[in-house]
Write a protein that holds these residues in place. Structure first.
Motif, PDB file in Angstrom:
ATOM      1  N   GLY A   1     -12.062   7.693 -18.041  1.00  0.00           N
ATOM      2  CA  GLY A   1     -12.875   8.162 -16.930  1.00  0.00           C
ATOM      3  C   GLY A   1     -12.610   7.456 -15.621  1.00  0.00           C
ATOM      4  O   GLY A   1     -13.384   7.586 -14.683  1.00  0.00           O
ATOM      5  N   ASN A   2     -11.527   6.695 -15.527  1.00  0.00           N
ATOM      6  CA  ASN A   2     -11.236   6.013 -14.272  1.00  0.00           C
ATOM      7  C   ASN A   2     -10.595   6.959 -13.270  1.00  0.00           C
ATOM      8  O   ASN A   2      -9.850   7.854 -13.641  1.00  0.00           O
ATOM      9  N   THR A   3     -10.878   6.720 -12.001  1.00  0.00           N
ATOM     10  CA  THR A   3     -10.201   7.473 -10.957  1.00  0.00           C
ATOM     11  C   THR A   3      -8.789   6.895 -10.804  1.00  0.00           C
ATOM     12  O   THR A   3      -8.459   5.866 -11.399  1.00  0.00           O
ATOM     13  N   ARG A   4      -7.974   7.574  -9.980  1.00  0.00           N
ATOM     14  CA  ARG A   4      -6.615   7.089  -9.776  1.00  0.00           C
ATOM     15  C   ARG A   4      -6.580   5.685  -9.181  1.00  0.00           C
ATOM     16  O   ARG A   4      -5.774   4.851  -9.570  1.00  0.00           O
ATOM     17  N   TRP A   5      -7.466   5.450  -8.202  1.00  0.00           N
ATOM     18  CA  TRP A   5      -7.456   4.135  -7.564  1.00  0.00           C
ATOM     19  C   TRP A   5      -7.916   3.058  -8.533  1.00  0.00           C
ATOM     20  O   TRP A   5      -7.344   1.984  -8.606  1.00  0.00           O
ATOM     21  N   GLN A   6      -8.975   3.381  -9.324  1.00  0.00           N
ATOM     22  CA  GLN A   6      -9.415   2.394 -10.322  1.00  0.00           C
ATOM     23  C   GLN A   6      -8.284   2.092 -11.294  1.00  0.00           C
ATOM     24  O   GLN A   6      -8.054   0.943 -11.678  1.00  0.00           O
TER      25      GLN A   6
ATOM     26  N   ILE B   1       2.065   1.776  -3.396  1.00  0.00           N
ATOM     27  CA  ILE B   1       1.009   2.301  -4.268  1.00  0.00           C
ATOM     28  C   ILE B   1       0.841   3.800  -4.030  1.00  0.00           C
ATOM     29  O   ILE B   1       0.740   4.594  -4.970  1.00  0.00           O
ATOM     30  N   TYR B   2       0.830   4.194  -2.756  1.00  0.00           N
ATOM     31  CA  TYR B   2       0.692   5.626  -2.473  1.00  0.00           C
ATOM     32  C   TYR B   2       1.838   6.402  -3.111  1.00  0.00           C
ATOM     33  O   TYR B   2       1.624   7.420  -3.778  1.00  0.00           O
TER      34      TYR B   2
ATOM     35  N   LYS C   1      -6.900  -1.597 -11.439  1.00  0.00           N
ATOM     36  CA  LYS C   1      -7.265  -2.390 -12.604  1.00  0.00           C
ATOM     37  C   LYS C   1      -6.215  -2.374 -13.711  1.00  0.00           C
ATOM     38  O   LYS C   1      -6.194  -3.255 -14.554  1.00  0.00           O
ATOM     39  N   VAL C   2      -5.377  -1.358 -13.726  1.00  0.00           N
ATOM     40  CA  VAL C   2      -4.403  -1.260 -14.814  1.00  0.00           C
ATOM     41  C   VAL C   2      -2.969  -1.422 -14.306  1.00  0.00           C
ATOM     42  O   VAL C   2      -2.243  -2.298 -14.745  1.00  0.00           O
TER      43      VAL C   2
ATOM     44  N   PHE D   1      -0.229   8.228  -5.907  1.00  0.00           N
ATOM     45  CA  PHE D   1      -0.910   9.379  -5.332  1.00  0.00           C
ATOM     46  C   PHE D   1       0.020  10.502  -4.907  1.00  0.00           C
ATOM     47  O   PHE D   1      -0.339  11.667  -4.991  1.00  0.00           O
TER      48      PHE D   1
ATOM     49  N   PHE E   1       0.834  -1.206   0.000  1.00  0.00           N
ATOM     50  CA  PHE E   1       0.000   0.000   0.000  1.00  0.00           C
ATOM     51  C   PHE E   1       0.869   1.257   0.000  1.00  0.00           C
ATOM     52  O   PHE E   1       0.562   2.220  -0.705  1.00  0.00           O
TER      53      PHE E   1
END
Lengths: 300, 304
Positions: free
Chosen positions: A190-195, A99-100, A199-200, A104, A96
């Motif tokens: 149109g995906n958010t950053r988390w999506q 990922i941050y 997913k990608v 982000f 995590f």
């Protein structure tokens, strides 16, 4: 290469330098072979007199009694508990955090955080052990129903902290090496950053993250000083992380200095070292092959 | 390498294409939750490091004094200083520099400049990556069997130094190779075009440019060697020994001193434990912070 401008001496120097560097370059592999060779050589007596299976599957570790029993199971299961606790804390937190950092965080925060995490890797593990002894062990003794805080759980938690820098920096590298176009494509849909991350980016970087976890696993199994100081080093097979445990590394570290050289116990400890070597070798090999594949995937 | 369309597939999977997800409140809420959760993980790790260092400083700073650093232990290890352990660690750093740095840097140069992609070279790379993952206590066993017993160095600084050199080798190799790979190919080609041999290109162009990276790697390796306890447990570290004057003697070392003092059941001396921890961590922190600053300064100067 063979331009006339090169004099003969220059060419000789070149060949000599290349030769020296090449010879030195191959020393590393000799060290690895020597490690395996010396471990096997010193284990021969134990392999001959006790037998590999009765060691690996033996449940009693009474190395000094008159009817000596050399079963590795207490140490193997102790190592397993410590590793399970360590990984179940440091893998989620580490991944995590990675990922941050990669998806982000602002550039500035990332720079600072990465420097701090890299720095964390240079703190000696004895120091982690010491702080575990003085901070974590009293906490665990107070809040959990155990007699002493020197149990598998405390060792596992601190080993987890020791593994964090490895897991964070390697998974962050893997996430960041995913090409920007993939993220942009996902944002454009149109995906958010988390999506996008979930997913990608994560599927694309999965092999690198997997390798990070494997390397963390290797470190957790191989960590010595922390478990020596915190795990309690009991001789019995622990049934949960709330019991004192002995690990493979701890057993070797504690007993090798005290046994008779060339004796059976001495040889058994080398066999334990050999088992440890083989386990970590396999883990690292898998991590390495996966990592190489993931590196090739996005290199252009 | 051109990418084939199959490799961009994640972007085309069917969940991603749901256009409405951008507008949905739920997606935005999840985004906020995940963002703060991952941020907590990340900030938590940073705070943990700061806490560890702060705790170490507060507990250890009281025992720091000139006599703590420059005296030998006294009164059955309950008073006095840690000078023999500091000297022992400095000896080990010196020995590792002498053994591991030349071999490690040469191997790095070999991998980056000379070795190609042949099968044996791939095996060498895998071997090096694996060396980095061998547990340090296994290095200890190896050093004991190979250097202390087989080569007859006994329990000595030399045996410890050689064992730690093996531990350090992969760190130095990887760092050197990385540093060399960052140098653009054009620089080498330019040198070659001017008629330099490979050795001359290496000595005059490539190595000087890669030096900051190589030195950083070397220091990282050395600080790893200074921090390790398990490899020296059986190869010559002593509970108490006078200041070592040559490499055939056993010696004290900071990490082992810290370990053995922290786990002493009979005569605890907490101020020595925390002081030793602070000296060891402080030595490593200052060196590493210094080298990181120096490197980022060098990197800013060398832009291409």
């Amino acid at each position: 290469m063979n331009t006339p401008a090169k004099t003969r001496t220059a060419r000789t120097c070149d060949a000599a330098a290349t030769l020296v560097i090449t010879v030195l370059g191959w020393t590393a592999i000799f060290v690895l072979i020597a490690i395996a060779g010396f471990l096997v050589h010193s284990s021969l007596r134990a392999l001959d007199e006790v037998g590999i299976w009765s060691m690996i599957a033996g449940s009693d570790w009474f190395p000094t009694s008159s009817n000596a029993r050399f079963g590795f199971l207490p140490a193997q299961i102790g190592s397993a508990w410590v590793t399970i606790v360590a990984l179940s804390t440091c893998v989620p937190v580490g991944v995590f955090a990675a990922i941050y950092l990669s998806e982000f965080a602002s550039t500035r925060f990332r720079e600072v955080a990465k420097a701090v995490i890299e720095f964390m890797a240079t703190i000696p593990s004895v120091v982690f052990g010491l702080i575990g002894l003085s901070v974590l062990v009293p906490l665990i003794r107070e809040h959990l129903p155990v007699d002493s805080g020197l149990i598998g759980l405390s060792a596992g938690l601190v080993v987890g902290i020791v593994c964090l820098p490895t897991i964070i920096s390697i998974s962050e590298d893997a996430l960041r090496s995913v090409p920007r176009e993939l993220r942009q494509g996902s944002f454009a849909l149109g995906n958010t950053r988390w999506q996008t991350a979930y997913k990608v980016v994560l599927p694309a970087a999965s092999s690198g993250v997997f390798a990070a976890v494997m390397l963390g696993l290797g470190r957790a199994i191989g960590e010595t000083m922390v478990v020596l100081m915190l795990a309690g080093n009991a001789g019995i097979i622990p049934t949960s992380p709330l019991e004192a445990a002995r690990t493979m590394t701890g057993t070797i570290a504690q007993e090798t200095g005290e046994v008779v050289r060339g004796g059976l116990h001495f040889s058994v400890l080398f066999t334990l070292g050999l088992v440890l070597f083989v386990i970590t070798f396999v883990i690292n090999l898998i991590a390495d092959l996966v990592l190489e594949r993931s590196r090739k995937k996005w290199s252009r | 390498m051109t990418r084939t369309p199959t490799k961009t597939r994640p972007a085309r999977s069917k969940e991603v294409v749901t256009f409405s997800s951008y507008c949905s409140k739920r997606a935005r809420r999840i985004e906020a939750i995940v963002r703060s959760f991952t941020a907590i993980c990340c900030v938590g790790v940073v705070v943990l490091v700061v806490f560890l260092l702060g705790y170490l400083f507060i507990r250890g700073v009281g025992s720091l004094s000139w006599s703590f650093i420059f005296d030998a232990p006294k009164d059955r290890m309950t008073a006095g200083g840690i000078w023999p352990a500091i000297v022992g660690t400095l000896w080990l750093i010196g020995l590792v520099s002498a053994f591991a740095l030349p071999v490690g840097i040469a191997t790095g140069i070999y991998l980056a400049e000379i070795a190609g992609q042949s099968r044996p070279v791939r095996m060498l790379r895998i071997a090096i990556a694996n060396m980095a993952g061998v547990p340090s206590v296994v290095y200890g066993l190896f050093g004991y069997a190979a250097f202390s017993l087989a080569l007859g160095f006994g329990k000595s600084l030399l045996a410890m130094g050689l064992t730690l050199s093996c531990v350090t080798l992969p760190v130095v190799i990887t760092a050197t190779e990385e540093a060399l790979r960052q140098i653009p190919k054009e620089q080498r080609q330019a040198a070659m075009a001017l008629g330099c041999t490979r050795a001359r290109t290496l000595g005059k162009i490539v190595l000087p440019t890669a030096l900051p990276g190589i030195i950083t790697g070397a220091i990282l390796g050395l600080s790893r060697a200074a921090a390790e306890t398990a490899p020296i447990l059986f190869t010559g570290v002593a509970f108490f020994a006078p200041v070592a004057t040559n490499v055939t003697q056993p010696s004290m070392a900071l990490p082992y001193h810290l370990y053995i003092m922290a786990t002493q059941p009979t005569t605890p001396a907490p101020h020595i434990v925390w002081g030793t921890a602070l000296v060891l961590t402080g030595m490593l922190s200052i060196t590493n912070a210094g080298i990181a600053t120096w490197r980022s300064y060098k990197r800013r100067k060398l832009q291409w």
